[in-house]
Design an enzyme around this catalytic site. Structure first.
Site, PDB file in Angstrom:
ATOM      1  N   LYS A 191       0.825  -1.186   0.000  1.00  0.00           N
ATOM      2  CA  LYS A 191       0.000   0.000   0.000  1.00  0.00           C
ATOM      3  C   LYS A 191       0.872   1.253   0.000  1.00  0.00           C
ATOM      4  CE  LYS A 191      -3.013  -2.545   3.118  1.00  0.00           C
ATOM      5  NZ  LYS A 191      -2.318  -3.231   4.222  1.00  0.00           N
TER       6      LYS A 191
ATOM      7  N   GLU B 237       7.237   2.172  -6.516  1.00  0.00           N
ATOM      8  CA  GLU B 237       7.417   1.603  -5.176  1.00  0.00           C
ATOM      9  C   GLU B 237       7.839   2.728  -4.225  1.00  0.00           C
ATOM     10  OE1 GLU B 237       6.946  -0.478  -2.953  1.00  0.00           O
ATOM     11  OE2 GLU B 237       8.194  -2.246  -3.115  1.00  0.00           O
ATOM     12  N   ASP B 238       7.449   2.627  -2.953  1.00  0.00           N
ATOM     13  CA  ASP B 238       7.817   3.675  -1.991  1.00  0.00           C
ATOM     14  C   ASP B 238       9.308   3.639  -1.657  1.00  0.00           C
ATOM     15  OD1 ASP B 238       7.590   1.238  -0.662  1.00  0.00           O
ATOM     16  OD2 ASP B 238       6.296   1.976   0.939  1.00  0.00           O
TER      17      ASP B 238
ATOM     18  N   ASP C   1      14.671  -1.681  -0.217  1.00  0.00           N
ATOM     19  CA  ASP C   1      15.581  -1.958   0.900  1.00  0.00           C
ATOM     20  C   ASP C   1      16.483  -3.132   0.501  1.00  0.00           C
ATOM     21  OD1 ASP C   1      16.688  -2.105   3.432  1.00  0.00           O
ATOM     22  OD2 ASP C   1      14.919  -2.930   4.392  1.00  0.00           O
TER      23      ASP C   1
ATOM     24  N   LYS D 179      17.204   2.684  -0.224  1.00  0.00           N
ATOM     25  CA  LYS D 179      17.993   2.373   0.978  1.00  0.00           C
ATOM     26  C   LYS D 179      18.988   1.288   0.575  1.00  0.00           C
ATOM     27  CE  LYS D 179      15.485   1.910   5.089  1.00  0.00           C
ATOM     28  NZ  LYS D 179      14.763   1.062   6.094  1.00  0.00           N
TER      29      LYS D 179
ATOM     30  N   PHE E 248      14.746   3.539   9.852  1.00  0.00           N
ATOM     31  CA  PHE E 248      13.368   3.231   9.509  1.00  0.00           C
ATOM     32  C   PHE E 248      12.565   4.521   9.381  1.00  0.00           C
ATOM     33  CE2 PHE E 248       9.199   1.322   9.670  1.00  0.00           C
ATOM     34  CZ  PHE E 248       9.410   0.176   8.916  1.00  0.00           C
TER      35      PHE E 248
ATOM     36  N   ASP F 112       4.924   3.006   6.211  1.00  0.00           N
ATOM     37  CA  ASP F 112       4.264   2.699   7.478  1.00  0.00           C
ATOM     38  C   ASP F 112       5.199   2.075   8.505  1.00  0.00           C
ATOM     39  OD1 ASP F 112       4.364   0.137   5.942  1.00  0.00           O
ATOM     40  OD2 ASP F 112       3.309  -0.612   7.715  1.00  0.00           O
TER      41      ASP F 112
ATOM     42  N   ARG G 292       1.125   6.171   7.700  1.00  0.00           N
ATOM     43  CA  ARG G 292       1.220   6.414   6.251  1.00  0.00           C
ATOM     44  C   ARG G 292       0.731   7.820   5.918  1.00  0.00           C
ATOM     45  NH1 ARG G 292       1.943   1.330   3.808  1.00  0.00           N
ATOM     46  NH2 ARG G 292       0.906  -0.394   4.837  1.00  0.00           N
TER      47      ARG G 292
HETATM   48  P1  IMP Z   1      12.633  -4.963   0.369  1.00  0.00           P
HETATM   49  O1  IMP Z   1      12.028  -6.190  -0.246  1.00  0.00           O
HETATM   50  O2  IMP Z   1      13.524  -5.334   1.525  1.00  0.00           O
HETATM   51  O3  IMP Z   1      13.347  -4.087  -0.634  1.00  0.00           O
HETATM   52  O4  IMP Z   1      11.471  -4.161   1.029  1.00  0.00           O
HETATM   53  C1  IMP Z   1      10.698  -3.239   0.388  1.00  0.00           C
HETATM   54  C2  IMP Z   1       9.483  -2.913   1.253  1.00  0.00           C
HETATM   55  O5  IMP Z   1       9.867  -2.842   2.620  1.00  0.00           O
HETATM   56  C3  IMP Z   1       8.947  -1.554   0.939  1.00  0.00           C
HETATM   57  O6  IMP Z   1       7.964  -1.625  -0.049  1.00  0.00           O
HETATM   58  C4  IMP Z   1       8.369  -1.125   2.278  1.00  0.00           C
HETATM   59  O7  IMP Z   1       7.047  -1.592   2.401  1.00  0.00           O
HETATM   60  C5  IMP Z   1       9.207  -1.823   3.310  1.00  0.00           C
HETATM   61  N1  IMP Z   1      10.233  -0.955   3.936  1.00  0.00           N
HETATM   62  C6  IMP Z   1      11.567  -1.022   3.819  1.00  0.00           C
HETATM   63  N2  IMP Z   1      12.189  -0.067   4.534  1.00  0.00           N
HETATM   64  C7  IMP Z   1      11.202   0.643   5.112  1.00  0.00           C
HETATM   65  C8  IMP Z   1      11.192   1.804   5.983  1.00  0.00           C
HETATM   66  O8  IMP Z   1      12.216   2.397   6.358  1.00  0.00           O
HETATM   67  N3  IMP Z   1       9.964   2.236   6.361  1.00  0.00           N
HETATM   68  C9  IMP Z   1       8.798   1.649   5.977  1.00  0.00           C
HETATM   69  N4  IMP Z   1       8.769   0.580   5.172  1.00  0.00           N
HETATM   70  C10 IMP Z   1       9.953   0.078   4.745  1.00  0.00           C
END
Ligand code: IMP
Length: 189
Positions: free
Chosen positions: A48, A104-105, A108, A136, A157, A164, A170
């Site tokens: 979301k 995508e927001d 990570d 990130k 974070f 969120d 959010r």
């Molecule tokens: P990844 O698969 O580890 O790249 O994770 C991506 C998802 O992790 C994003 O779409 C977010 O929903 C969540 N996420 C990663 N870091 C943060 C953060 O600092 N705050 C909030 N959500 C995060």
């Protein structure tokens, strides 16, 4: 959860103001307008977290685009990726032969993005690129390519503007770093 209705009180410090975010959307929108000129991309928002960013970004794009949403999760209620990505809710649109842009927001580890890109490529998309608001890089375990990004962030974070913590915050207008005591409170539960 902290017993407060004031959502601003959980923020340690602001990272990006509304103006910063607006400027990122304008800059990315210009780039995407140029790169997708003459194409009719399918813009896929990752639910979301990306909804706020997507609605602002697409209005900065002078491109005939369709919009759809995909819900994929690797976090659940946790603060760190579980490493396992699940498809929670699928697209309604056929991606075959389409130029797809995933919005995508934050990226990570990169596992969520890699999963989405692979899925859409397997379904026959002509091209699959992504535009993330925040990148990130510290925890990246995937070598997935991030074609467009608004800004880099450190390994902290962040919440707000779609991002969120335990599915809350959010709706903050800006992006900020959570107070460490909020994180400790949850970790010690
Ligand atoms: P990844 O698969 O580890 O790249 O994770 C991506 C998802 O992790 C994003 O779409 C977010 O929903 C969540 N996420 C990663 N870091 C943060 C953060 O600092 N705050 C909030 N959500 C995060």
């Amino acid at each position: 959860m902290p017993k407060t209705d004031n959502i601003n009180s959980i923020i340690d410090h602001k990272l990006f103001t509304e103006e910063d975010i607006h400027n990122m959307c304008v800059k990315l929108g210009k780039q995407l307008t140029a790169d997708y000129a003459g194409k009719k991309p399918l813009i896929v928002g990752a639910l979301k977290g990306a909804i706020f960013f997507l609605t602002d970004l697409v209005r900065e794009m002078d491109v005939k685009a369709e919009i759809d949403f995909l819900d994929v999760s690797s976090y659940g209620d946790e603060m760190e990726s579980s490493g396992e990505v699940k498809l929670i809710s699928d697209l309604a649109t056929d991606v075959k032969d389409r130029d797809v842009l995933i919005v995508e927001d934050i990226v990570d580890t990169g596992l969520t993005l890699e999963y989405m890109k692979d899925l859409l490529k397997k379904r026959g998309a002509k091209s699959v690129k992504c535009c993330v608001l925040l990148n990130k890089e510290a925890n990246r375990t995937s070598d997935v390519e991030v074609e467009y990004s608004g800004s880099k962030v450190g390994n902290e974070f962040v919440v707000g503007y779609g991002l969120d913590f335990m599915n809350y915050y959010r709706n903050l207008r800006y992006i900020g770093v959570l107070k460490p005591e909020i994180i400790k409170l949850v970790n010690n539960k």
